[in-house]
Design a protein around this motif. Structure first.
Motif, short mmCIF file in Angstrom:
data_model
loop_
_atom_site.label_atom_id
_atom_site.label_comp_id
_atom_site.label_asym_id
_atom_site.label_seq_id
_atom_site.Cartn_x
_atom_site.Cartn_y
_atom_site.Cartn_z
N ASP A 1 36.92 37.36 44.27
CA ASP A 1 37.46 38.72 44.19
C ASP A 1 38.99 38.72 44.10
OD1 ASP A 1 36.55 37.78 46.87
OD2 ASP A 1 37.81 39.42 47.59
N ALA B 1 39.87 38.40 40.48
CA ALA B 1 39.74 39.68 39.76
C ALA B 1 40.94 40.57 40.07
CB ALA B 1 38.44 40.36 40.16
N ARG B 2 41.35 40.59 41.34
CA ARG B 2 42.48 41.45 41.70
C ARG B 2 43.79 40.91 41.13
NH1 ARG B 2 39.51 41.72 46.55
NH2 ARG B 2 41.01 40.42 47.66
N PRO C 1 19.79 45.73 42.38
CA PRO C 1 18.88 46.81 42.74
C PRO C 1 19.50 47.78 43.73
CG PRO C 1 17.80 44.67 42.92
CD PRO C 1 19.24 44.41 42.68
N GLY C 2 19.28 49.05 43.50
CA GLY C 2 19.69 50.06 44.49
C GLY C 2 21.16 50.42 44.46
N VAL C 3 21.94 49.81 43.57
CA VAL C 3 23.37 50.15 43.49
C VAL C 3 23.62 50.82 42.14
CG1 VAL C 3 25.72 49.24 43.51
CG2 VAL C 3 23.98 48.21 44.98
N SER D 1 34.51 49.04 42.63
CA SER D 1 35.32 48.03 41.97
C SER D 1 36.74 48.52 41.71
CB SER D 1 34.63 47.62 40.68
OG SER D 1 35.53 46.98 39.83
N ALA E 1 38.75 48.66 44.80
CA ALA E 1 39.20 47.33 45.24
C ALA E 1 40.35 46.82 44.37
CB ALA E 1 38.03 46.36 45.21
N LEU E 2 40.25 47.06 43.06
CA LEU E 2 41.26 46.53 42.15
C LEU E 2 42.59 47.27 42.29
CD1 LEU E 2 39.06 46.07 38.95
CD2 LEU E 2 40.08 44.24 40.32
N PHE F 1 28.32 37.23 43.40
CA PHE F 1 29.32 36.76 42.45
C PHE F 1 29.70 37.87 41.47
CE2 PHE F 1 30.16 34.99 38.19
CZ PHE F 1 31.39 34.43 38.45
N LEU G 1 29.52 41.11 41.81
CA LEU G 1 30.33 42.15 42.46
C LEU G 1 31.73 41.64 42.77
CD1 LEU G 1 27.56 43.52 44.83
CD2 LEU G 1 28.52 44.69 42.85
N GLN G 2 31.82 40.44 43.29
CA GLN G 2 33.14 39.90 43.63
C GLN G 2 33.99 39.70 42.39
OE1 GLN G 2 31.61 36.72 46.63
NE2 GLN G 2 33.79 36.97 46.99
N ARG H 1 34.28 41.55 40.15
CA ARG H 1 34.88 42.85 39.81
C ARG H 1 35.86 43.28 40.89
NH1 ARG H 1 33.02 40.65 35.59
NH2 ARG H 1 31.70 41.90 34.24
N GLY H 2 36.33 42.30 41.66
CA GLY H 2 37.39 42.59 42.62
C GLY H 2 36.90 43.04 43.98
N ILE H 3 35.58 43.17 44.13
CA ILE H 3 35.03 43.70 45.39
C ILE H 3 34.99 42.58 46.43
CG2 ILE H 3 32.98 44.75 46.42
CD1 ILE H 3 32.39 45.95 43.62
N PRO H 4 35.63 42.77 47.58
CA PRO H 4 35.64 41.72 48.61
C PRO H 4 34.22 41.39 49.07
CG PRO H 4 37.21 43.45 49.15
CD PRO H 4 36.41 43.94 47.99
N GLU H 5 34.04 40.16 49.55
CA GLU H 5 32.70 39.69 49.88
C GLU H 5 31.98 40.60 50.87
OE1 GLU H 5 32.35 35.57 51.02
OE2 GLU H 5 30.31 35.92 51.77
N VAL I 1 32.31 43.76 51.46
CA VAL I 1 31.90 45.01 50.81
C VAL I 1 30.74 44.75 49.84
CG1 VAL I 1 32.67 46.96 49.38
CG2 VAL I 1 34.25 45.89 51.02
N LEU J 1 27.09 46.45 49.87
CA LEU J 1 26.47 47.11 48.71
C LEU J 1 25.06 46.58 48.46
CD1 LEU J 1 29.15 47.35 45.86
CD2 LEU J 1 28.01 49.24 47.01
N VAL J 2 24.92 45.26 48.54
CA VAL J 2 23.62 44.65 48.23
C VAL J 2 22.58 45.06 49.28
CG1 VAL J 2 22.36 42.48 48.00
CG2 VAL J 2 24.59 42.74 46.91
N GLY K 1 21.73 48.64 48.87
CA GLY K 1 20.89 48.75 47.69
C GLY K 1 19.46 48.33 47.99
#
Ligand SMILES: Nc1ncnc2c1ncn2[C@@H]1O[C@H](COP(=O)(O)OP(=O)(O)OP(=O)(O)O)[C@@H](O)[C@H]1O
Ligand SMILES: [Mg+2]
Lengths: 253, 374
Positions: free
Chosen positions: A79, A82-83, A97-99, A108, A111-112, B323, B325-326, B328-332, B334, B338-339, B342
């Motif tokens: 992450d 990405a940032r 699933p579910g998101v 996202s 976070a960015l 992987f 999600l992360q 895309r910048g999302i911290p582990e 978080v 989400l998972v 979900g």
């Protein structure tokens, strides 16, 4: 102005039977405003390179370095990379699933950018970006990649590219599985992003087809875990007519 | 003494329906229905004791009463199907009775906070949803004390009932709870079984139909940590034509010795033509060590059904999802949140009350160590 510098990169895939070396000394520079194509046969390690840049836990770097504007990319978590401005459009995007897509994108972007986008402009931005890629607005409420067709998954990747605005983007076979119409839509999305930003692109592909829509500045030939030839756009035309045979034969020799 | 009702032999339905304790042998652990249960730990549930009865605490709606077990309004036809439930029915002195009047519509949930009498307790709860009524009942079980007993939800014709049962007990606690639901003609039942903690928890939901056209859904979310044991052993007994059943149980397990068991028995009797049934259990293993047994059983006595399906899967926390999600910048942390959200969303999103579903989700996350506060 950004620069991604990969120097003599060696990496292995971690499997239950031990580590298998895949990347065997990759050196490459991707600068802002340039489009760099990487072309190579199946199994040559193109996706491995993309994953190693993004920091996938399945791979281990045995030597070499990746540097983004003076920062050590290999020392960063996925992450953090990405940032720092790296983006990977995946060859096989993952179902979550579910998101929902809208929840995912919003999380996202938050976070960015370090703060949540304003709800009103955000909804509008997302709708417009989806319309540009001719995605049905209903996608926003569907679960991430769940039940998406191959082409829909790729549009969703490019949607993220546009919204996340990275400095350096790696696109792994964004063209595969697309029919001509979808390829045009996706390519236009990539080109819009190129024009609206100063990002550097690393475009991984197997076929020259996508390069008719997204013009590369540099073409690298990737065989057996390393770059074996580099040239201008004309190199893609040579590969189109001759294939990889001369390169793979040389690699075997 | 009255002879026990002996049901025709099928592999899935209970063999004995009776209020006589002596009609049921003490489980030895070799019986199919007891083979997963920690029999020795549960031994005090197999002999009649002088335990108190579970009551109610705090403010409650006028529809909620604490009544003598002899109250004639309590179900006369319902019969226990195993030794603990027969003992609890025989020994309980009182019951909690929720009566939803015919044609009444309750827009906000009726919340019942159950209160244990002491260290060991017998439970008897009945929810009677009158014909054409519409309501939601939330049962919050006490967090301390062992409990053995039954909950009944009985739906009149065209009644709509959502019933939520939340068990979030201390690790030392054992609970053995039957949940019997009978759906009336064209009635609609949604049962939500949320189990977030307890040392040994065994729930036995039974869903059946009194008349054609009923719909029953049972959604379960359960969470095990440490060395907790949970068994959810359900039976959907399709006795009537043109009914629908839908069962979804989602479990998340973490911790060395956690063990969950899900048994989904669906019996479609010869007369139950034109039914639709689906059942699903998915378990998410968050660490190495936990064990999740999952056994769907579908027994069709008629081929004349609209649809009948089941699915069951147990998997590790998916690194590829993290992987993605992360990347895309999302911290582990978080990304994990989400998972897990979900994973449970198709169960928890059915809870109408956002405060309640939000607080349950936060409890799940804090128990899993995804967030460090409640
Ligand atoms: N998890 C894995 N276990 C074992 N081998 C793997 C694993 N992942 C990749 N490999 C191997 O690594 C090599 C490179 O794979 P990679 O996916 O990087 O190739 P690619 O160039 O992207 O191929 P394609 O054009 O098919 O996408 C292949 O030989 C592949 O079989
Ligand atoms: Mg690839």
């Amino acid at each position: 102005m950004s620069r991604l510098t990969i120097t003599d990169l060696h990496a292995s895939v971690i499997t239950e039977d031990g580590d298998t070396p895949i990347l065997r000394g990759v050196s490459l520079v991707v600068e802002s405003g340039t489009t760099n194509a990487i072309m190579g046969p199946n199994g040559s390690g193109k996706s491995t390179l993309a994953y190693v840049i993004a920091g996938h836990p399945k791979y281990t770097v045995t030597s070499g370095s990746i540097d983004l504007d003076g920062q050590d990319v290999l020392a960063m978590s996925v992450d953090e990379r990405a940032r720092a401005g790296l983006f990977l459009a995946m060859q096989y995007p993952v179902e979550i699933p579910g998101v929902s897509v809208s929840n995912f994108l919003r999380t996202s972007i938050t976070a960015l950018k370090g703060e949540a986008p304003k709800l009103r402009t955000w909804t509008k931005d997302m709708k417009e970006a989806m319309a540009d890629l001719q995605m049905d607005p209903g996608f926003a409420t569907r679960n991430v990649n769940e039940g998406f067709s191959g082409g829909e998954k790729k549009r969703h990747e490019i949607l993220q590219l546009g919204l996340m605005q990275p400095k350096i983007a790696v696109l792994d076979e964004t063209d595969s599985g697309l029919d001509v119409d979808a390829l045009k839509i996706v390519s236009e999305g990539v080109n819009r992003f190129k024009e609206s930003s100063d990002a550097g692109l690393l475009l991984i592909t197997h076929y020259t087809r996508i390069l008719r829509y997204i013009k590369p500045d540099v073409v690298h030939v990737f065989v057996d875990g390393r770059i074996v030839a580099t040239g201008g756009p004309e190199l893609a035309d040579v590969l189109e007519s001759d294939g990889y045979e001369t390169y793979t034969a040389a690699a075997r020799a | 003494m009255r002879a026990p009702t002996v049901a025709p032999a099928t592999d899935l339905a209970p063999r004995i329906y009776s209020r006589e304790i002596g009609d049921f042998d003490v489980p030895k652990g070799r019986e199919e229905e007891w083979r997963f249960a920690p029999i020795r730990k549960l031994s005090s549930f197999f002999e009649p004791e002088n335990w108190g009865s579970v009551g109610i605490s705090g403010e409650h709606d006028a529809t909620v009463e604490y009544v003598e077990i002899s109250d004639p309004r309590l179900s006369q036809s319902w019969m226990p199907t195993d030794r603990p439930s027969a003992i609890a029915r025989a020994q309980a002195t009182h019951a909690v009775l929720v009566t939803i009047a015919k044609e009444s519509v309750h827009s906000s949930p009726i919340v019942v906070n159950l209160k244990n009498a002491g260290e060991n307790n017998y439970l008897h709860v009945e929810v009677h949803a009158g014909p054409f009524s519409k309501s939601q009942v939330v049962l919050i079980h006490d967090t301390t004390g062992n409990v053995s007993g039954s909950m009944l939800s009985i739906l009149g014709d065209q009644a709509e009932l959502t019933m939520l049962s939340v068990i979030d007990a201390d690790t030392a606690v054992m609970q053995h709870v039957h949940w019997f639901t009978e759906v009336g003609r064209d009635a609609n039942f949604l049962g939500l079984s949320i189990t977030l903690g307890g040392g040994v928890i065994r729930t036995v939901p039974t869903l059946t139909y009194r008349a054609p056209g009923g719909k029953g859904q049972i959604l379960g979310a359960f969470l095990l940590t440490g060395d907790q044991f949970q068994e959810h052993r359900m039976l959907v007994d399709h006795t009537q034509p043109h009914c629908v059943s839908n069962v979804i149980y989602k479990g998340a397990l973490s911790g060395e010795g956690a063990h969950s068991v899900w048994i989904g028995d669906v019996l479609v009797r010869r007369e139950a033509v034109g039914i639709e049934t689906y059942e699903l259990n998915r378990n998410l293993l968050l660490t190495d060590g936990p064990r999740a047994d999952s056994v769907p059983n579908l027994e069709l006595e008629t081929g004349d059904v609209l649809s009948a399906g089941h699915a069951s899967a147990t998997g590790r926390f998916d690194d590829e999802q993290l992987f993605y999600l992360q990347s895309r910048g999302i911290p582990e942390s978080v990304a994990r949140q989400l998972v897990v959200r979900g994973f449970f969303v198709d169960v928890l999103s059915k809870i109408d009350d956002p405060d309640l579903s939000g607080s349950l989700m936060r409890r799940i996350e804090s128990k899993l160590g995804i967030i460090d506060h409640e």
